[in-house]
Scaffold this motif. Structure first.
Motif, PDB file in Angstrom:
ATOM      1  N   LYS A   4       0.835  -1.203   0.000  1.00  0.00           N
ATOM      2  CA  LYS A   4       0.000   0.000   0.000  1.00  0.00           C
ATOM      3  C   LYS A   4       0.870   1.255   0.000  1.00  0.00           C
ATOM      4  CE  LYS A   4      -4.308  -1.753   1.804  1.00  0.00           C
ATOM      5  NZ  LYS A   4      -4.004  -3.180   2.060  1.00  0.00           N
ATOM      6  N   THR A   5       0.296   2.323  -0.531  1.00  0.00           N
ATOM      7  CA  THR A   5       0.994   3.607  -0.586  1.00  0.00           C
ATOM      8  C   THR A   5       0.172   4.662   0.144  1.00  0.00           C
ATOM      9  OG1 THR A   5      -0.137   4.372  -2.568  1.00  0.00           O
ATOM     10  CG2 THR A   5       1.826   3.016  -2.911  1.00  0.00           C
ATOM     11  N   ILE A   6       0.728   5.844   0.233  1.00  0.00           N
ATOM     12  CA  ILE A   6       0.035   6.987   0.841  1.00  0.00           C
ATOM     13  C   ILE A   6      -1.336   7.203   0.182  1.00  0.00           C
ATOM     14  CG2 ILE A   6       1.403   8.524  -0.660  1.00  0.00           C
ATOM     15  CD1 ILE A   6       1.120  10.715   1.387  1.00  0.00           C
ATOM     16  N   ASN A   7      -1.424   6.950  -1.130  1.00  0.00           N
ATOM     17  CA  ASN A   7      -2.707   7.141  -1.837  1.00  0.00           C
ATOM     18  C   ASN A   7      -3.751   6.130  -1.381  1.00  0.00           C
ATOM     19  OD1 ASN A   7      -1.604   9.236  -3.344  1.00  0.00           O
ATOM     20  ND2 ASN A   7      -0.768   7.797  -4.837  1.00  0.00           N
ATOM     21  N   ASP A   8      -3.308   4.884  -1.171  1.00  0.00           N
ATOM     22  CA  ASP A   8      -4.241   3.863  -0.669  1.00  0.00           C
ATOM     23  C   ASP A   8      -4.790   4.265   0.703  1.00  0.00           C
ATOM     24  OD1 ASP A   8      -3.979   1.955  -2.828  1.00  0.00           O
ATOM     25  OD2 ASP A   8      -1.944   1.600  -2.095  1.00  0.00           O
ATOM     26  N   PHE A   9      -3.899   4.792   1.557  1.00  0.00           N
ATOM     27  CA  PHE A   9      -4.354   5.163   2.902  1.00  0.00           C
ATOM     28  C   PHE A   9      -5.345   6.332   2.836  1.00  0.00           C
ATOM     29  CE2 PHE A   9      -0.051   3.294   3.875  1.00  0.00           C
ATOM     30  CZ  PHE A   9      -0.574   2.072   4.272  1.00  0.00           C
ATOM     31  N   LYS A  10      -5.085   7.284   1.949  1.00  0.00           N
ATOM     32  CA  LYS A  10      -6.037   8.402   1.772  1.00  0.00           C
ATOM     33  C   LYS A  10      -7.396   7.874   1.315  1.00  0.00           C
ATOM     34  CE  LYS A  10      -2.825  12.139   0.609  1.00  0.00           C
ATOM     35  NZ  LYS A  10      -2.089  12.656  -0.561  1.00  0.00           N
ATOM     36  N   GLN A  11      -7.355   6.950   0.357  1.00  0.00           N
ATOM     37  CA  GLN A  11      -8.615   6.375  -0.154  1.00  0.00           C
ATOM     38  C   GLN A  11      -9.360   5.605   0.923  1.00  0.00           C
ATOM     39  OE1 GLN A  11      -8.282   3.983  -3.689  1.00  0.00           O
ATOM     40  NE2 GLN A  11      -7.575   5.718  -4.930  1.00  0.00           N
ATOM     41  N   MET A  12      -8.610   4.851   1.728  1.00  0.00           N
ATOM     42  CA  MET A  12      -9.242   4.095   2.810  1.00  0.00           C
ATOM     43  C   MET A  12      -9.976   5.047   3.749  1.00  0.00           C
ATOM     44  SD  MET A  12      -6.314   1.243   3.638  1.00  0.00           S
ATOM     45  CE  MET A  12      -7.242   0.275   4.836  1.00  0.00           C
ATOM     46  N   VAL A  13      -9.339   6.178   4.054  1.00  0.00           N
ATOM     47  CA  VAL A  13      -9.955   7.174   4.936  1.00  0.00           C
ATOM     48  C   VAL A  13     -11.230   7.715   4.290  1.00  0.00           C
ATOM     49  CG1 VAL A  13      -9.666   9.514   5.857  1.00  0.00           C
ATOM     50  CG2 VAL A  13      -7.854   7.807   6.166  1.00  0.00           C
ATOM     51  N   GLU A  14     -11.148   8.030   2.989  1.00  0.00           N
ATOM     52  CA  GLU A  14     -12.322   8.567   2.286  1.00  0.00           C
ATOM     53  C   GLU A  14     -13.486   7.586   2.299  1.00  0.00           C
ATOM     54  OE1 GLU A  14     -10.989   9.810  -1.599  1.00  0.00           O
ATOM     55  OE2 GLU A  14      -9.697  11.340  -0.675  1.00  0.00           O
ATOM     56  N   LYS A  15     -13.151   6.295   2.122  1.00  0.00           N
ATOM     57  CA  LYS A  15     -14.202   5.263   2.084  1.00  0.00           C
ATOM     58  C   LYS A  15     -14.645   4.809   3.466  1.00  0.00           C
ATOM     59  CE  LYS A  15     -12.539   3.027  -2.175  1.00  0.00           C
ATOM     60  NZ  LYS A  15     -11.681   1.876  -2.516  1.00  0.00           N
ATOM     61  N   GLY A  16     -13.980   5.313   4.498  1.00  0.00           N
ATOM     62  CA  GLY A  16     -14.317   4.899   5.858  1.00  0.00           C
ATOM     63  C   GLY A  16     -13.830   3.506   6.208  1.00  0.00           C
ATOM     64  N   GLU A  17     -12.809   3.020   5.476  1.00  0.00           N
ATOM     65  CA  GLU A  17     -12.213   1.714   5.805  1.00  0.00           C
ATOM     66  C   GLU A  17     -11.116   1.913   6.844  1.00  0.00           C
ATOM     67  OE1 GLU A  17     -10.659   0.104   2.175  1.00  0.00           O
ATOM     68  OE2 GLU A  17     -12.624   0.051   1.200  1.00  0.00           O
ATOM     69  N   LYS A  18     -11.124   1.069   7.872  1.00  0.00           N
ATOM     70  CA  LYS A  18     -10.140   1.212   8.944  1.00  0.00           C
ATOM     71  C   LYS A  18      -8.753   0.727   8.503  1.00  0.00           C
ATOM     72  CE  LYS A  18     -12.880   2.651  12.313  1.00  0.00           C
ATOM     73  NZ  LYS A  18     -12.660   3.873  13.118  1.00  0.00           N
ATOM     74  N   ILE A  19      -7.747   1.447   8.926  1.00  0.00           N
ATOM     75  CA  ILE A  19      -6.352   1.065   8.641  1.00  0.00           C
ATOM     76  C   ILE A  19      -5.838   0.216   9.802  1.00  0.00           C
ATOM     77  CG2 ILE A  19      -4.009   1.934   8.246  1.00  0.00           C
ATOM     78  CD1 ILE A  19      -5.393   4.555   7.168  1.00  0.00           C
ATOM     79  N   VAL A  20      -5.292  -0.965   9.453  1.00  0.00           N
ATOM     80  CA  VAL A  20      -4.855  -1.919  10.476  1.00  0.00           C
ATOM     81  C   VAL A  20      -3.333  -1.890  10.610  1.00  0.00           C
ATOM     82  CG1 VAL A  20      -4.878  -4.323  11.194  1.00  0.00           C
ATOM     83  CG2 VAL A  20      -6.796  -3.403   9.863  1.00  0.00           C
TER      84      VAL A  20
END
Ligand code: KIV
Ligand code: NA
Length: 278
Positions: A4-20
């Motif tokens: 994963k990259t910084i972009n994936d983490f931004k997208q996860m935040v936008e979609k409301g997916e929790k980062i583990v």
């Protein structure tokens, strides 16, 4: 799965997916965590307590961090790795902070570095390291490298004034250029306020359920580190008990002559060779 990259983490935040997120300090653990599918691994300076047996994180050196980040990278080649900057590796000057952050990237292949604090000096270091092209993770709240000033291992931001100060620190670290911030040991209301006001991913450890993701020290959550267990830890396994029992069973079996078994665990030679040999 791709790293994963910084972009994936931004997208996860936008979609409301929790980062583990979990800590790891060695090859084997990192390998299991990658297999389990965690989103990020932190090689924390908690290394000092968990793997090296110190009482605090203060004695951990840059060489310790480089060595353990390398091991974790070998175990988890496809996972986003954050490496902690140890005590006094970034406090003294921008130049030293950049050089030491650079070592973790260059010698160990980490994807990001993390440093503690929310004051002016730390904001300057975040900016300097970020401008050198390195992804910087902030870390505020219960920051163990400030233990002396905090006065012990205790939750932060429990008064309205202290909570407001933490919200301001998060803003300052974000403005300095951190790409994400870890908030440690604060009431859920504080974790929530920081998360809602932030424009970057906010991860939490002991900061309630509202943050964009969660971190735990792996040795706490699998029941291996029993010197001290904070309130926010959930124990998912009793690995310490399992290992201790295995070590005990082995000890007993060797002493009784039950291990090794002459067939199951023993190399063989043909009868003819044995005869000639003896
Ligand atoms: O060193 C570490 O593992 C950390 C977490 C405990 C927040 O920084
Ligand atoms: Na740390």
């Amino acid at each position: 799965m791709a790293k994963k990259t910084i972009n994936d983490f931004k997208q996860m935040v936008e979609k409301g997916e929790k980062i583990v997120w979990l800590t790891a300090y060695d090859y084997l653990t990192a390998k299991m965590q990658e297999k389990a599918g965690v989103d990020m691994i932190l090689v924390g300076d908690s290394l000092g307590m968990v793997s090296l047996g110190y009482d605090t994180t203060f004695p951990v050196t840059m060489d310790d961090m480089v060595r353990h980040c390398q091991a974790v990278r070998r175990g988890a080649p496809n996972t986003f790795i954050v490496g902690d900057m140890p005590y006094m590796s970034y406090q003294k000057s921008d130049e030293e902070a950049i050089a030491n952050a650079g070592r973790l990237v260059k010698e160990a292949g980490v994807d990001s570095i993390k440093l503690e604090g929310g004051g002016e000096l730390i904001a300057r270091r975040v900016k300097a390291i970020q401008q050198a092209g390195i992804l910087v993770f902030g870390h505020i709240g219960l920051t163990p490298q400030f233990m002396g000033q905090i006065g012990g291992y205790r939750a932060q931001g429990r008064s309205a004034a202290a909570a407001m100060k933490l919200v301001e620190e998060a803003k300052a670290i974000e403005e300095a250029g951190a790409f994400a911030i870890l908030v440690e040991g604060v009431p859920a209301a504080v974790g929530k306020a920081i998360t809602e006001k932030a424009g970057i991913p906010i991860l939490g450890i002991g900061a309630g359920s509202y943050t964009h993701g969660q971190l735990l020290i792996y040795a706490d959550m699998v029941g291996m580190y029993d010197n001290f267990t904070p309130k926010f830890v959930k124990k998912y396994a009793s690995v310490g008990e399992v290992l201790t029992k295995a070590f005990k069973d082995y000890t007993e079996e060797v002493r009784k002559g039950q291990f090794p078994d002459d067939n199951e665990h023993t190399y063989k030679m043909s009868e003819a060779e044995v005869k000639e040999f003896l």
